[in-house]
Motif scaffolding. Sequence first.
Motif, PDB file in Angstrom:
ATOM      1  N   LEU A  35       0.820  -1.212   0.000  1.00 47.42           N
ATOM      2  CA  LEU A  35       0.000   0.000   0.000  1.00 47.42           C
ATOM      3  C   LEU A  35       0.854   1.262   0.000  1.00 47.42           C
ATOM      4  O   LEU A  35       0.503   2.240  -0.676  1.00 47.42           O
ATOM      5  CB  LEU A  35      -0.953  -0.016   1.190  1.00 47.42           C
ATOM      6  N   VAL A  36       1.978   1.258   0.696  1.00 48.92           N
ATOM      7  CA  VAL A  36       2.890   2.408   0.638  1.00 48.92           C
ATOM      8  C   VAL A  36       3.399   2.582  -0.791  1.00 48.92           C
ATOM      9  O   VAL A  36       3.411   3.691  -1.334  1.00 48.92           O
ATOM     10  CB  VAL A  36       4.060   2.241   1.631  1.00 48.92           C
ATOM     11  N   PHE A  37       3.816   1.478  -1.428  1.00 47.00           N
ATOM     12  CA  PHE A  37       4.293   1.536  -2.808  1.00 47.00           C
ATOM     13  C   PHE A  37       3.203   2.034  -3.749  1.00 47.00           C
ATOM     14  O   PHE A  37       3.446   2.865  -4.629  1.00 47.00           O
ATOM     15  CB  PHE A  37       4.767   0.143  -3.247  1.00 47.00           C
ATOM     16  N   ILE A  38       1.994   1.535  -3.557  1.00 48.76           N
ATOM     17  CA  ILE A  38       0.881   1.917  -4.429  1.00 48.76           C
ATOM     18  C   ILE A  38       0.593   3.402  -4.332  1.00 48.76           C
ATOM     19  O   ILE A  38       0.472   4.100  -5.339  1.00 48.76           O
ATOM     20  CB  ILE A  38      -0.369   1.081  -4.085  1.00 48.76           C
ATOM     21  N   ALA A  61      -4.320   1.536 -10.819  1.00 43.57           N
ATOM     22  CA  ALA A  61      -4.012   0.287 -11.506  1.00 43.57           C
ATOM     23  C   ALA A  61      -3.309  -0.687 -10.568  1.00 43.57           C
ATOM     24  O   ALA A  61      -3.611  -1.889 -10.557  1.00 43.57           O
ATOM     25  CB  ALA A  61      -3.150   0.570 -12.735  1.00 43.57           C
ATOM     26  N   LEU A  62      -2.377  -0.188  -9.766  1.00 43.67           N
ATOM     27  CA  LEU A  62      -1.672  -1.050  -8.815  1.00 43.67           C
ATOM     28  C   LEU A  62      -2.619  -1.579  -7.741  1.00 43.67           C
ATOM     29  O   LEU A  62      -2.525  -2.740  -7.331  1.00 43.67           O
ATOM     30  CB  LEU A  62      -0.512  -0.296  -8.173  1.00 43.67           C
ATOM     31  N   LEU A  63      -3.528  -0.741  -7.294  1.00 49.79           N
ATOM     32  CA  LEU A  63      -4.492  -1.162  -6.271  1.00 49.79           C
ATOM     33  C   LEU A  63      -5.424  -2.246  -6.816  1.00 49.79           C
ATOM     34  O   LEU A  63      -5.727  -3.228  -6.119  1.00 49.79           O
ATOM     35  CB  LEU A  63      -5.295   0.038  -5.783  1.00 49.79           C
ATOM     36  N   ILE A  64      -5.848  -2.105  -8.058  1.00 52.81           N
ATOM     37  CA  ILE A  64      -6.685  -3.123  -8.691  1.00 52.81           C
ATOM     38  C   ILE A  64      -5.917  -4.435  -8.823  1.00 52.81           C
ATOM     39  O   ILE A  64      -6.446  -5.516  -8.515  1.00 52.81           O
ATOM     40  CB  ILE A  64      -7.204  -2.639 -10.058  1.00 52.81           C
ATOM     41  N   ALA A  65      -4.660  -4.362  -9.257  1.00 54.85           N
ATOM     42  CA  ALA A  65      -3.847  -5.567  -9.389  1.00 54.85           C
ATOM     43  C   ALA A  65      -3.631  -6.230  -8.033  1.00 54.85           C
ATOM     44  O   ALA A  65      -3.700  -7.461  -7.909  1.00 54.85           O
ATOM     45  CB  ALA A  65      -2.508  -5.222 -10.033  1.00 54.85           C
TER      46      ALA A  65
END
Length: 89
Positions: A35-38, A61-65
């Motif tokens: 979550l920090v990275f996202i 997009a990262l959160l969906i993945a």
Amino acid sequence: MAQTTGTNHKAHTSFFSRPAVRRFVPFVLITAVALVFIFENRATIEIRLLVPVVTMPLWGALLIAWALGVLGCAVVMRRRSSRRSHRPK
């Protein structure tokens, strides 16, 4: 009050030695890092979804993945536990 001194008394186990906690702690740590990275990646990008091109923030997009990965893991773990419970002894 009566004191109970019998063999039914369970030994005190440490919180982190419990199997459910040992499985849950890595999930929480990996989720926190993910979550920090996202949310640090806030740039807007174009993503091709087979035919259409979608413009959206990279964090979306990262959160969906990430969510699809967690969902897939939950489905696999659920199937694995149901197979073990139905296995003949």
